[in-house]
Enzyme design. Structure first.
Site, PDB file in Angstrom:
ATOM      1  N   HIS A 193      13.867  10.150  -1.446  1.00  0.00           N
ATOM      2  CA  HIS A 193      14.277   8.997  -2.250  1.00  0.00           C
ATOM      3  C   HIS A 193      15.900   9.083  -2.551  1.00  0.00           C
ATOM      4  O   HIS A 193      16.648   8.371  -2.315  1.00  0.00           O
ATOM      5  CB  HIS A 193      13.367   8.921  -3.363  1.00  0.00           C
ATOM      6  CG  HIS A 193      12.249   8.085  -3.243  1.00  0.00           C
ATOM      7  ND1 HIS A 193      11.869   6.758  -3.541  1.00  0.00           N
ATOM      8  CD2 HIS A 193      11.011   8.590  -2.433  1.00  0.00           C
ATOM      9  CE1 HIS A 193      10.824   6.186  -3.129  1.00  0.00           C
ATOM     10  NE2 HIS A 193      10.252   7.395  -2.408  1.00  0.00           N
ATOM     11  N   GLY A 236       0.663  -1.112  -0.038  1.00  0.00           N
ATOM     12  CA  GLY A 236       0.181   0.008  -0.135  1.00  0.00           C
ATOM     13  C   GLY A 236       0.655   1.422  -0.079  1.00  0.00           C
ATOM     14  O   GLY A 236       2.104   1.102   0.022  1.00  0.00           O
TER      15      GLY A 236
END
Length: 186
Positions: free
Chosen positions: A52, A11
């Site tokens: 990231h 998810g």
């Protein structure tokens, strides 16, 4: 021996990207394939991208594209594709699914754009199946919630489910990430 083709599902904000990065942490020459595009001016998106980037080793390369087939077909270093969900959304944009759906007012799939999209999905799955590279892809499982009220969101959910299923069946390893924990799916 490392798996050749790995799909990491989960998810939103479940830890999928971190799990995928860990799978390749010992490889110095990974190409990180960002499919999200440039959302210039969106501070929240810029923050996500920065997080990231900060986690990736400096030796890793970067390709920002949704043109995944040529990368998969060409020998080279391992690929980390993050993520198939954004690839699908951007590919739907590129082939005109959203605009065709809104013009038609239909409750079904837009015919011309959907056919082109199905070809692109099939091409991606074929390239994934035959890639000479080690590859890890991240994707969201969007089908566990309620049935969306509008046709466009239902279409996206259905296509995402079909894409995840096709890539999963063509993978050597499939992992499920939930709350930062990663489990193998057999």
């Amino acid at each position: 021996m490392a798996e050749q083709r790995t799909l990491v599902l989960g998810g939103a904000r479940s830890g999928k990207s971190i799990a995928a990065e860990r799978l390749l942490a010992d490889v110095p020459d990974v190409v990180y394939v960002a499919t999200g595009g440039d959302d210039a001016g969106n501070a929240e998106w810029a923050d996500r991208v920065a997080k990231h980037r900060s986690r990736r080793p400096a030796t890793w390369g970067l390709a920002e594209t949704i043109d995944l087939v040529p990368l998969l077909e060409t020998p080279g270093p391992p690929l980390l594709i993050d993520c198939l969900t954004l690839w699908l959304s951007r590919t739907m944009d590129a082939v005109g699914v959203w605009s065709e759906l809104s013009r038609s007012g239909s409750t079904g799939e837009p015919a011309n754009a959907a056919a082109t999209l199905e070809e692109r999905i099939a091409g991606l799955v074929t390239a994934w199946s035959a890639t000479p590279r080690r590859v890890v892809a991240v994707s969201n499982d969007v089908g566990s919630g309620i049935v969306p009220a509008d046709p466009g969101t239902r279409l996206f959910r259905d296509l995402m489910g079909r894409l995840n299923t096709s890539i999963s069946l063509a993978s050597d390893q499939v992992l499920w990430t939930i709350a930062g924990r990663t489990l193998p799916l057999t």
